[in-house]
Design an enzyme around this catalytic site. Structure first.
Site, PDB file in Angstrom:
ATOM      1  N   CYS A  78       0.763  -1.254   0.152  1.00  0.00           N
ATOM      2  CA  CYS A  78       0.265  -0.255   0.349  1.00  0.00           C
ATOM      3  C   CYS A  78       0.803   1.491   0.068  1.00  0.00           C
ATOM      4  CB  CYS A  78      -0.421   0.059   1.402  1.00  0.00           C
ATOM      5  SG  CYS A  78      -2.013  -1.670   1.340  1.00  0.00           S
ATOM      6  N   HIS A  95      -6.635   2.729   5.130  1.00  0.00           N
ATOM      7  CA  HIS A  95      -6.383   1.936   3.401  1.00  0.00           C
ATOM      8  C   HIS A  95      -8.045   0.377   4.714  1.00  0.00           C
ATOM      9  CE1 HIS A  95      -7.329  -1.298   0.388  1.00  0.00           C
ATOM     10  NE2 HIS A  95      -6.162  -1.368   0.451  1.00  0.00           N
ATOM     11  N   HIS A 141     -10.101  -2.936   3.687  1.00  0.00           N
ATOM     12  CA  HIS A 141     -11.187  -4.236   3.324  1.00  0.00           C
ATOM     13  C   HIS A 141     -12.349  -4.098   4.025  1.00  0.00           C
ATOM     14  CE1 HIS A 141      -7.360  -6.109   2.089  1.00  0.00           C
ATOM     15  NE2 HIS A 141      -7.315  -4.968   1.870  1.00  0.00           N
ATOM     16  N   GLU A 185     -28.008  13.068   5.499  1.00  0.00           N
ATOM     17  CA  GLU A 185     -27.135  14.279   6.544  1.00  0.00           C
ATOM     18  C   GLU A 185     -25.741  13.620   7.285  1.00  0.00           C
ATOM     19  OE1 GLU A 185     -26.889  16.565   9.870  1.00  0.00           O
ATOM     20  OE2 GLU A 185     -28.742  16.317   7.928  1.00  0.00           O
ATOM     21  N   HIS A 211     -12.689  -5.616  -3.906  1.00  0.00           N
ATOM     22  CA  HIS A 211     -11.575  -5.394  -2.969  1.00  0.00           C
ATOM     23  C   HIS A 211     -11.573  -4.217  -1.726  1.00  0.00           C
ATOM     24  CE1 HIS A 211      -6.734  -4.067  -2.838  1.00  0.00           C
ATOM     25  NE2 HIS A 211      -7.148  -3.531  -1.436  1.00  0.00           N
TER      26      HIS A 211
END
Length: 258
Positions: free
Chosen positions: A105, A123, A125, A153, A210
């Site tokens: 990443c 990040h 999943h 909202e 992903h």
């Protein structure tokens, strides 16, 4: 996959991840990931987080059980040193843990820091994020490239965009681009950067089948926007089950003042 280089191997700069301050990035990342694990966002060592503190970037490693991560597991690199590297795919780490590999990443986190001046990138999943991309996939080519929702909202939890002041309003339409997944995570970088260029106001990018990348000016904003997004993704999936549209045309309600 390129192997990292590490400066100052003699002492490995362990002082960079040693602090009694709970808000130090090396302490915050394990705390955040432990919380995200309880939400199902980083199950099975997936997902991750990174925090930028001026020139230094702190990163969760690859393969670590996120609920068990410790400050000693954190990687640290310098943005300035990275910018001077002749091979941009080669990472120049100031500090590396002994038992883990760098996260794939990393280049995506760096894109958020260099292209958006973000202070934190997360990040996940999240299965709600994955489900939203699958629902969009059924819309057919051309309609599956962005997630849109309005008149909810929780949309108020998002800023108007990079360099802009204020947040979105209730009637505004939140747009999150979707990019295709790749076999290797680092290969997503080019597509993530393209999405950033095409959607300059977005704070997130969905990756089909992903998960999602979310960034913000600081840890607080990245975390709260990630939470708001997950809420909206779950809501969107349940709205779809009920046959309710994500985008509606609702006239603003104006109070009558005497």
């Amino acid at each position: 996959m390129c192997s990292p280089t590490t400066e100052n191997n003699n002492n490995n700069n362990d002082h960079l991840v040693q602090s009694s301050d709970p808000n130090h990035p090396a302490n915050l990342i394990p705390a955040l990931c432990a919380k995200f694990w309880t939400l199902g966002w980083v199950t099975g060592t997936g997902g991750g987080a990174s925090i930028r503190s001026d020139d230094l970037v702190y990163l969760a490693p690859s393969g670590v059980q996120k609920e068990l991560m410790k400050p000693d597991d954190i990687y640290v690199l310098s943005l300035a040193a990275q910018a001077q590297s002749l091979d941009k795919r080669q990472r120049v780490y100031l500090r590396s843990p002994a038992n883990y590999k760098p996260s794939q990443c990393t280049p995506l986190f760096l894109a958020a820091f260099t292209k958006r001046n973000a202070g934190c990138c997360i990040h996940t999943h999240s299965h709600w994020a994955v489900l939203v991309t699958l629902i969009l996939e059924t819309q057919g080519a051309g309609k599956d490239r962005e997630f849109m929702i309005n008149n909810i909202e929780q949309i108020k939890g998002f800023g108007k965009g990079f360099g802009k002041s204020g947040n979105l309003g209730y009637h505004d339409t939140l747009k999150i681009p979707v990019i295709e997944n790749t076999a290797h995570e680092e290969d997503l970088t080019e597509f993530l950067e393209e999405a950033m260029d095409k959607y300059p106001d977005t704070y997130a990018v969905l990756v089909r089948r992903h998960g999602v990348y979310v960034w913000g000016e600081n840890v607080h904003k990245a975390k709260t926007m990630c939470e708001s997004l997950d809420y909206l993704f779950q809501l969107a999936v349940e709205m779809k089950q009920l046959g309710l549209p994500w985008v509606t045309d609702i006239e603003p309600t104006v109070p009558t003042r005497k």
